[in-house]
Design a protein around this motif. Structure first.
Motif, PDB file in Angstrom:
ATOM      1  N   LYS A   1      -6.681   5.907   7.905  1.00 55.99           N
ATOM      2  CA  LYS A   1      -7.263   6.460   6.675  1.00 55.99           C
ATOM      3  C   LYS A   1      -6.793   5.715   5.431  1.00 55.99           C
ATOM      4  N   GLU A   2      -5.496   5.738   5.179  1.00 58.66           N
ATOM      5  CA  GLU A   2      -4.990   5.183   3.920  1.00 58.66           C
ATOM      6  C   GLU A   2      -5.169   3.674   3.823  1.00 58.66           C
ATOM      7  N   LEU A   3      -4.791   2.956   4.862  1.00 56.98           N
ATOM      8  CA  LEU A   3      -4.884   1.501   4.826  1.00 56.98           C
ATOM      9  C   LEU A   3      -6.331   1.033   4.855  1.00 56.98           C
ATOM     10  N   VAL A   4      -7.140   1.598   5.738  1.00 60.33           N
ATOM     11  CA  VAL A   4      -8.555   1.204   5.811  1.00 60.33           C
ATOM     12  C   VAL A   4      -9.233   1.425   4.467  1.00 60.33           C
ATOM     13  N   THR A   5      -8.954   2.561   3.836  1.00 56.84           N
ATOM     14  CA  THR A   5      -9.539   2.846   2.525  1.00 56.84           C
ATOM     15  C   THR A   5      -9.108   1.819   1.492  1.00 56.84           C
TER      16      THR A   5
ATOM     17  N   PRO B   1      -0.750  -4.712   9.596  1.00 58.52           N
ATOM     18  CA  PRO B   1       0.058  -3.669   8.959  1.00 58.52           C
ATOM     19  C   PRO B   1       1.495  -3.677   9.472  1.00 58.52           C
ATOM     20  N   ASP B   2       2.396  -3.124   8.679  1.00 61.17           N
ATOM     21  CA  ASP B   2       3.738  -2.856   9.169  1.00 61.17           C
ATOM     22  C   ASP B   2       3.723  -1.458   9.792  1.00 61.17           C
ATOM     23  N   GLY B   3       3.993  -1.402  11.089  1.00 55.39           N
ATOM     24  CA  GLY B   3       3.955  -0.130  11.797  1.00 55.39           C
ATOM     25  C   GLY B   3       5.328   0.389  12.167  1.00 55.39           C
TER      26      GLY B   3
ATOM     27  N   ILE C   1       4.207   0.483   1.857  1.00 58.50           N
ATOM     28  CA  ILE C   1       4.263  -0.274   3.105  1.00 58.50           C
ATOM     29  C   ILE C   1       3.665  -1.667   2.895  1.00 58.50           C
ATOM     30  N   LYS C   2       4.307  -2.670   3.470  1.00 60.25           N
ATOM     31  CA  LYS C   2       3.838  -4.042   3.380  1.00 60.25           C
ATOM     32  C   LYS C   2       2.814  -4.337   4.478  1.00 60.25           C
ATOM     33  N   ASN C   3       1.807  -5.098   4.119  1.00 63.83           N
ATOM     34  CA  ASN C   3       0.766  -5.507   5.055  1.00 63.83           C
ATOM     35  C   ASN C   3       0.392  -6.954   4.773  1.00 63.83           C
ATOM     36  N   LEU C   4       0.202  -7.723   5.818  1.00 62.34           N
ATOM     37  CA  LEU C   4      -0.242  -9.098   5.676  1.00 62.34           C
ATOM     38  C   LEU C   4      -1.769  -9.119   5.727  1.00 62.34           C
TER      39      LEU C   4
ATOM     40  N   VAL D   1       0.848  -1.192   0.000  1.00 64.20           N
ATOM     41  CA  VAL D   1       0.000   0.000   0.000  1.00 64.20           C
ATOM     42  C   VAL D   1       0.881   1.239   0.000  1.00 64.20           C
ATOM     43  N   TYR D   2       0.638   2.116  -0.938  1.00 64.99           N
ATOM     44  CA  TYR D   2       1.397   3.369  -0.986  1.00 64.99           C
ATOM     45  C   TYR D   2       0.787   4.367  -0.017  1.00 64.99           C
ATOM     46  N   SER D   3       1.619   4.892   0.854  1.00 67.64           N
ATOM     47  CA  SER D   3       1.181   5.913   1.801  1.00 67.64           C
ATOM     48  C   SER D   3       1.537   7.285   1.255  1.00 67.64           C
ATOM     49  N   LYS D   4       0.529   8.043   0.885  1.00 63.63           N
ATOM     50  CA  LYS D   4       0.753   9.392   0.382  1.00 63.63           C
ATOM     51  C   LYS D   4       1.309  10.288   1.475  1.00 63.63           C
TER      52      LYS D   4
END
Length: 273
Positions: free
Chosen positions: A115-119, A90-92, A36-39, A27-30
């Motif tokens: 916001k970004e990941l949930v969306t 998520p990778d935090g 960012i990598k997420n499982l 997921v690209y974080s603006k």
């Protein structure tokens, strides 16, 4: 021969019952200008035609990454199937504490996850698009992060939990690079006061969020969790609080998530029976 066939059938049935799928989602974080990598763990039933799925976000602790939960509690794959939900890990970063850092523009993990990941998850997966089907929890730093994000964004998460959470970071000004996120405590006390879970109770009205937190009595975060529990009692804020034998360990967390998933499942299914 019949006995052997029976054992084979039993084995195949056992394997097929818990056959969740594990994927890595980029997921690209603006807000942070990075990917960012997420499982993402989907149940074996996914995608079932016409079905929308509830989602549980699992936050890792300090020194961890997006794969930490799978290593510490591999049974989460079983829970995805058992409760027919999507799990997102998520990778935090190793020490983000899930803040939008007021002193480091490159660390905006509150914005990223809430916001970004949930969306992104809601756009890419068949999810139910409301807070009553979205949960968040975590261990240690992730326990702090789960309550921090849920307290601040009860419009996003309808239910939250924490295990062994660092719910009061102020006693640890030199630990886990928190000062890199909030600044030196002596020079930036307001950052520390405004970004510790125990000081966010005023955001709760007793109705906007259902949550629980638990901690082992031998954990170094135990005192902070007890103080949060007492503060919530004083404010008459409904919550579930559990303490049990145990320390800051994988065994404690793998046991705790078992009960928290049941807690989430009951919430997701309220009114459906």
């Amino acid at each position: 021969m019949k006995k052997i066939l029976g054992l084979i059938i039993t084995y195949l049935f056992t394997v097929s019952v818990f056959a969740s799928n594990v994927d890595t989602l980029l997921v690209y974080s603006k807000s942070m200008d990075k990917t960012i990598k997420n499982l993402v763990i989907t149940p074996d039933s996914y995608p079932e035609k016409g079905k929308k799925y509830s989602v549980v976000y699992l936050l890792h602790g300090a020194y961890g990454d997006y794969k930490a939960w799978l290593g510490k509690a591999p049974k989460i794959k079983k829970y995805a199937d058992l409760y027919n939900v999507i799990l997102v890990c998520p990778d935090g970063d190793k020490f983000s504490w899930y803040f939008d850092s007021p002193v480091d523009e490159s660390m905006k993990y509150e914005t990223y996850i809430s916001k970004e990941l949930v969306t992104e998850i809601d756009e890419k997966y068949n999810t139910t698009l409301n807070k009553d089907n979205r949960a968040i929890t975590g261990f240690s730093m992730g326990g702090h992060g789960a309550l921090y994000l849920a307290f601040k964004h009860p419009d996003i998460w309808g239910i939250a939990a924490s295990m062994s959470g660092g719910v009061d970071i102020r006693p640890f000004p030199l630990q886990w690079e928190i000062s890199k996120r909030l600044g030196n405590y002596a020079d930036n006390p307001e950052n520390w006061e405004n970004n510790t879970v125990i000081n966010l109770v005023h955001l709760l009205n007793g109705k906007n969020l259902k949550f629980l937190f638990d901690c082992g009595i031998d954990d170094f975060f135990y005192d902070a969790n007890v103080r949060l529990h007492k503060k919530l009692l004083e404010r008459n804020i409904p919550h579930d609080y559990i303490e049990r034998p145990g320390g800051h360990t994988n065994n404690y967390w793998s046991n705790s998530i078992k009960y928290q998933m049941l807690f989430f499942n009951d919430f997701f299914n309220q009114g459906k029976e």
